[in-house]
Every structure is written in structure tokens, then in C-alpha cells.
Design an enzyme around this catalytic site. Structure first.
Site, PDB file in Angstrom:
ATOM      1  N   PRO A   2       0.828  -1.216   0.000  1.00  0.00           N
ATOM      2  CA  PRO A   2       0.000   0.000   0.000  1.00  0.00           C
ATOM      3  C   PRO A   2       0.859   1.261   0.000  1.00  0.00           C
ATOM      4  CG  PRO A   2      -0.651  -1.509   1.757  1.00  0.00           C
ATOM      5  CD  PRO A   2       0.649  -1.999   1.216  1.00  0.00           C
ATOM      6  N   GLU A   3       0.575   2.158  -0.916  1.00  0.00           N
ATOM      7  CA  GLU A   3       1.288   3.437  -0.997  1.00  0.00           C
ATOM      8  C   GLU A   3       0.365   4.525  -0.427  1.00  0.00           C
ATOM      9  OE1 GLU A   3       4.293   4.306  -2.453  1.00  0.00           O
ATOM     10  OE2 GLU A   3       4.937   2.405  -3.312  1.00  0.00           O
ATOM     11  N   HIS A  90      -6.129 -14.062  10.047  1.00  0.00           N
ATOM     12  CA  HIS A  90      -5.274 -12.913   9.742  1.00  0.00           C
ATOM     13  C   HIS A  90      -5.880 -11.576  10.168  1.00  0.00           C
ATOM     14  CE1 HIS A  90      -2.568 -15.597   7.782  1.00  0.00           C
ATOM     15  NE2 HIS A  90      -3.464 -15.960   6.884  1.00  0.00           N
ATOM     16  N   ARG A 109       0.893 -11.014   6.288  1.00  0.00           N
ATOM     17  CA  ARG A 109       2.352 -11.024   6.445  1.00  0.00           C
ATOM     18  C   ARG A 109       2.821 -10.303   7.700  1.00  0.00           C
ATOM     19  NH1 ARG A 109       4.951  -9.625   0.738  1.00  0.00           N
ATOM     20  NH2 ARG A 109       6.820 -10.250   1.847  1.00  0.00           N
ATOM     21  N   ARG A 152      22.622  20.163  -3.499  1.00  0.00           N
ATOM     22  CA  ARG A 152      22.628  18.700  -3.369  1.00  0.00           C
ATOM     23  C   ARG A 152      23.017  18.067  -4.694  1.00  0.00           C
ATOM     24  NH1 ARG A 152      19.458  16.905   1.066  1.00  0.00           N
ATOM     25  NH2 ARG A 152      20.421  14.898   0.659  1.00  0.00           N
TER      26      ARG A 152
END
Ligand SMILES: [Zn+2]
Length: 270
Positions: A2-3, A90, A109, A152
């Protein structure tokens, strides 16, 4: 995995079920996920009213009227199930509201976690203390990027993935935003012209908002035992499209740097 858009979609999906509701029951069904559940989690949340939900980077936030914020992270495979017909092995964290709605945090997981912190101390919470601005906030713009990129020599892609520069951006959306802005991923950050940084900041917002919108329109799918959220992938212009044609006609390339794939167009990204 998931983002940020998936976490935002999750928070928006939880809001109508939780906001304003009292938590009648709070259950942890094992001692830990990636980290142990706080020992007083159940005691502090049971009977509390949810006053609001939010998100910081890829963390979901549930505020209560007791001055606590419950912080959750979905890890690699986590997702909330709304009103599941039965609780499975789960489902590690289960909430019930006094309106009779049930929510289960499912994570096969177990890279996700649940934590609790006083709401007033949230900015000093370890994961948030050194974090940069939210990419969808007004604080994130071309002027901000010019300031943090100054001098940078690191590649622009590496800096966009650095949580201290901007919060919650993952590999997929960084590749997409750089493509939309026409900037090569390995371009030295400190040497990008200011007008291109303005475009980059807008591109970051645009790719995230498009994904959140796509997620919102399929919110119902969130209840499916899927968690993969592949439906966002249809909209990617470069990510996962090695060898396919970019809109400009050139073939999308993939490069691996420090174990991560970078997808880009060698012609329109400079
Ligand atoms: Zn191109």
C-alpha cells in the site's frame, strides 16, 4: 504494497464507519504484528469516541475523545475489512462500534502495526519527528524543493524517496511524477531549474490525486480479500512498462539502482 493513495483511500473508507462513534469493543487477537500491540491499547480505546480520522505519510490516524491517537500502518499486505461476515486468522485487530459496525485489520504477512500516542505529542512520535511535509500540503511546492535541493548532488529520485524531504512518497509515484514533469530520475537535484521544480511539485500532487480518485471510485473493492490494489496500475505511464511506448513514441526503460526499479522515458525526461 500500500502506498500513500491506498492509505488515504483506506482512511476515507473508514471515516463514515468510525467518525463520531463510540468503540464498544476493541480486540487484539495475537500479541503483536510487526511490533507488539501497546499493553494498554484495549483499555485506552474501549469506550472512547472517535473524533476524527487522518493520515500522515503512509500512516492512518484515529483520534479519540480521550486525547489518544491510534496509529496504524498497513505494512506490505494490510487492509481493513468492513463488517466482515466472520473473523479469520489474519484479522489481528478488531473494533466494534456501538452502532454495531465491525472493522478488522487483516494482515497475513504482519509487516503492519498498531500503536497509540497522545494526540498532542504526535509531531514528536518517532516515525513523524524528522518527516518532511505532506506532498499534498501547501508547504510542498517548487520553492520548498528549491530550498531543500540547493547544493545537493544526489539524484532527484533519491531525494524524493527520502522521507525527510517529503513524507510518504514511494517508488511508483516518484517514477510517475518525474515522467510527468519531464525530469530524468538521475538528474542532479541541485541543478534543476526553478520552473522545472514548480512543475515537479505539481506533478507529484497530480499523480497522487489521480490515484486517490481511482481508489475512491473502487472503494467497495476494498472489502475484497485482495489487498493488492492492482487497479491503480492501469493508469501508470511508465511504472512497470519497460519496453512499451511512451506517448512520445520512445520505449520506456528500466534501470535498477540500489535494488529498486526506475522506469523512465529516455526521450522526454531530461
Ligand atoms: Zn517519452
Amino acid at each position: 504494497m500500500p502506498e500513500l493513495p491506498e492509505v488515504e483511500t483506506t482512511v476515507r473508507g473508514l471515516r463514515p464507519v468510525l467518525e463520531g462513534q463510540r468503540l464498544a469493543s476493541v480486540e487484539t487477537r495475537r500479541p503483536d504484528m510487526r511490533t507488539p500491540f501497546p499493553p494498554d491499547l484495549r483499555q485506552r480505546l474501549t469506550g472512547a469516541r472517535v473524533t476524527g480520522l487522518g493520515r500522515r505519510a503512509k500512516y492512518g490516524l484515529i483520534d479519540t475523545d480521550r486525547g489518544d491517537t491510534c496509529i496504524f500502518h498497513l505494512g506490505m499486505s494490510g487492509r481493513w475489512r468492513i463488517d466482515p461476515s466472520e473473523i479469520g486468522k489474519h484479522d489481528h485487530f478488531v473494533l466494534e462500534t456501538d452502532a454495531g459496525r465491525r472493522l478488522a485489520l487483516n494482515d497475513p504477512r504482519r509487516f503492519g502495526f498498531v500503536d497509540l500516542a497522545p494526540t498532542v505529542d504526535l509531531n514528536s512520535y518517532p516515525a513523524f519527528a524528522a518527516m518532511g511535509p505532506e506532498p499534498l500540503s501547501e508547504a510542498f511546492d517548487g520553492a520548498y524543493l528549491a530550498e531543500v535541493f540547493r547544493g545537493r548532488v544526489a539524484p532527484v529520485k533519491a531525494l524524493l524517496l527520502d522521507q525527510r524531504v517529503v513524507a510518504g512518497l514511494g517508488n511508483i509515484y516518484v517514477c510517475e511524477a518525474l515522467h510527468m514533469a519531464g525530469i530524468a530520475p538521475n538528474r542532479e537535484a541541485g541543478r534543476i531549474a526553478r520552473n522545472r521544480l514548480d512543475r515537479l511539485a505539481l506533478a507529484v500532487k497530480e499523480v497522487l490525486l489521480a490515484a486517490i480518485e481511482a481508489g475512491g471510485s473502487t472503494l467497495r473493492d476494498y472489502a475484497r480479500p485482495d489487498g493488492n490494489l492492482g487497479y491503480f496500475s492501469k493508469q501508470f505511464l511508465v511504472y512497470g512498462r519497460e519496453g512499451e511506448a511512451c506517448a512520445c513514441g520512445a520505449a520506456v526503460r528500466r534501470r535498477i539502482d540500489s535494488g529498486r526499479s526506475t522506469f523512465y522515458c529516455p526521450r522526454c525526461q531530461r
